[in-house]
Design an enzyme around this catalytic site. Structure first.
Site, PDB file in Angstrom:
ATOM      1  N   ASP A  47       0.837  -1.208   0.000  1.00 12.88           N
ATOM      2  CA  ASP A  47       0.000   0.000   0.000  1.00 12.88           C
ATOM      3  C   ASP A  47       0.874   1.261   0.000  1.00 12.88           C
ATOM      4  OD1 ASP A  47       0.826  -0.256   2.610  1.00 12.88           O
ATOM      5  OD2 ASP A  47      -1.178  -0.234   3.495  1.00 12.88           O
ATOM      6  N   SER A  48       2.198   1.069   0.058  1.00  9.84           N
ATOM      7  CA  SER A  48       3.134   2.186  -0.153  1.00  9.84           C
ATOM      8  C   SER A  48       2.903   2.828  -1.519  1.00  9.84           C
ATOM      9  CB  SER A  48       4.584   1.701  -0.052  1.00  9.84           C
ATOM     10  OG  SER A  48       4.815   0.621  -0.935  1.00  9.84           O
ATOM     11  N   ASP A  86      -0.905  -6.226  -0.160  1.00  6.09           N
ATOM     12  CA  ASP A  86      -1.281  -5.579   1.102  1.00  6.09           C
ATOM     13  C   ASP A  86      -2.793  -5.411   1.193  1.00  6.09           C
ATOM     14  OD1 ASP A  86       0.812  -5.070   2.824  1.00  6.09           O
ATOM     15  OD2 ASP A  86       1.338  -3.152   1.906  1.00  6.09           O
ATOM     16  N   GLU A 118      -1.086  -5.806   8.746  1.00  6.42           N
ATOM     17  CA  GLU A 118      -0.242  -5.241   9.798  1.00  6.42           C
ATOM     18  C   GLU A 118      -0.823  -5.517  11.179  1.00  6.42           C
ATOM     19  OE1 GLU A 118       0.392  -1.073   9.000  1.00  6.42           O
ATOM     20  OE2 GLU A 118       1.032  -1.469   6.932  1.00  6.42           O
ATOM     21  N   GLU A 185       9.694  -4.223  10.106  1.00  6.35           N
ATOM     22  CA  GLU A 185      10.063  -2.911   9.554  1.00  6.35           C
ATOM     23  C   GLU A 185      10.603  -2.003  10.648  1.00  6.35           C
ATOM     24  OE1 GLU A 185       7.112  -1.127   7.020  1.00  6.35           O
ATOM     25  OE2 GLU A 185       8.241   0.734   6.816  1.00  6.35           O
TER      26      GLU A 185
HETATM   27  O1  KIV Z   1       3.660  -1.122   1.604  1.00  4.01           O
HETATM   28  C1  KIV Z   1       4.821  -1.568   1.473  1.00  4.01           C
HETATM   29  O2  KIV Z   1       5.514  -1.331   0.481  1.00  4.01           O
HETATM   30  C2  KIV Z   1       5.343  -2.402   2.553  1.00  4.01           C
HETATM   31  C3  KIV Z   1       6.807  -2.697   2.541  1.00  4.01           C
HETATM   32  C4  KIV Z   1       7.584  -1.492   2.854  1.00  4.01           C
HETATM   33  C5  KIV Z   1       7.143  -3.823   3.418  1.00  4.01           C
HETATM   34  O3  KIV Z   1       4.622  -2.788   3.414  1.00  4.01           O
END
Ligand code: KIV
Length: 268
Positions: A47-48, A86, A118, A185
């Protein structure tokens, strides 16, 4: 080289064999095709993408439909690595029923191999429910970006004894609930190594030192495309921002000088 027949349950076997896992984020079919060559074990549709691609301040506003759109694009581009997606904020925290319905939709529509969510102890019943219904889960502990507002920033987690103990307990609880792996993380490296040694399933570190069983980076960050983002843990393996700028400068100069298009790039 990555193993084309790798499945989520195999990850513990890879750990037992001492083989490190290579994980990168991926958000589209174009990059997925580039990453399909065998070097990468797992592609993570994180979700980044909400920050990296959409310029948002956090991951919180990513939606299930956006995650599905990007994950389906990655699936079309890459057949080789495992695909993990995610679950976005509020798609799994409200109720276990919601989590099953939303994670199931992600699995069914995108044909991914697992979902990532998470949280520790509070998420254990959800992880168990998903796994029991055939949905493999990757956990995520330490700095959990969906909780950035309660954490108070993107900070290293687990420097205090109580938090470190909780992280160790959370990791064991996720494993007992059936998680196939867990992202750590922004965790001090000694703590990440201790957690990794206590688990049968692999840990995948980002800013968590070399004692983890695998490493993940955000693709755009490690390629040097995200110029403003330079945390201590990030190693840039290329300067693609520089490549892009030079190419655009050369194109602009050619157009202004009348050098492009030339004979080679024109039709008769
Ligand atoms: O959303 C993401 O890219 C992540 C990674 C940084 C592990 O959760």
């Amino acid at each position: 080289m990555a193993d084309p027949s790798l499945s989520m349950p195999d990850l513990a076997t890879r750990k037992a064999a001492g083989e490190k896992l290579v994980v990168l984020t991926c958000y589209d079919a174009l990059f997925a095709r580039l990453l399909d060559g065998g070097d990468v074990d797992i592609l993570l549709v994180g979700d980044s993408l909400n920050q990296v691609l959409a310029g948002r301040r956090s991951t919180l506003s990513a939606t299930l439909d956006q995650m599905i759109y990007h994950a389906a694009s990655v699936r079309r581009g890459a057949t080789y690595p495992l695909l993990v997606v995610d679950l976005p904020f509020l798609s799994y925290q409200v109720s276990i029923e919601d989590a099953i319905r939303n994670a199931g939709r992600v699995m069914a529509v995108t044909e991914c191999d697992a979902v990532k969510l998470e949280g520790g102890a509070a998420m254990v019943p959800t992880v168990r429910a998903l796994v029991e219904r055939g949905i493999p889960v990757m956990g995520h502990l330490g700095l959990t970006p969906q909780s950035v507002n309660t954490i108070g920033g993107y900070r290293v987690q687990g420097r205090e004894d109580a938090v470190a103990e909780q992280l160790c307990a959370d990791a064991l609880a996720l494993e007992a609930a059936g998680a196939s792996s867990v992202v750590l993380e922004l965790v001090p490296r000694a703590l990440a190594a201790k957690i990794s040694a206590s688990l049968r399933i692999p840990t995948i570190g980002i800013g968590a030192g070399s004692g983890c069983d695998g490493q993940v980076l955000v693709l755009h960050d490690m390629l040097g495309l995200n110029e403003g983002f330079a945390p201590k843990f990030l190693k840039r393996y290329a300067d693609l921002a520089g490549v892009v700028r030079s190419a655009v400068t050369a194109f602009a100069a050619d157009v202004r000088a009348g050098r492009y298009p030339d004979d080679v790039h024109s039709f008769d």
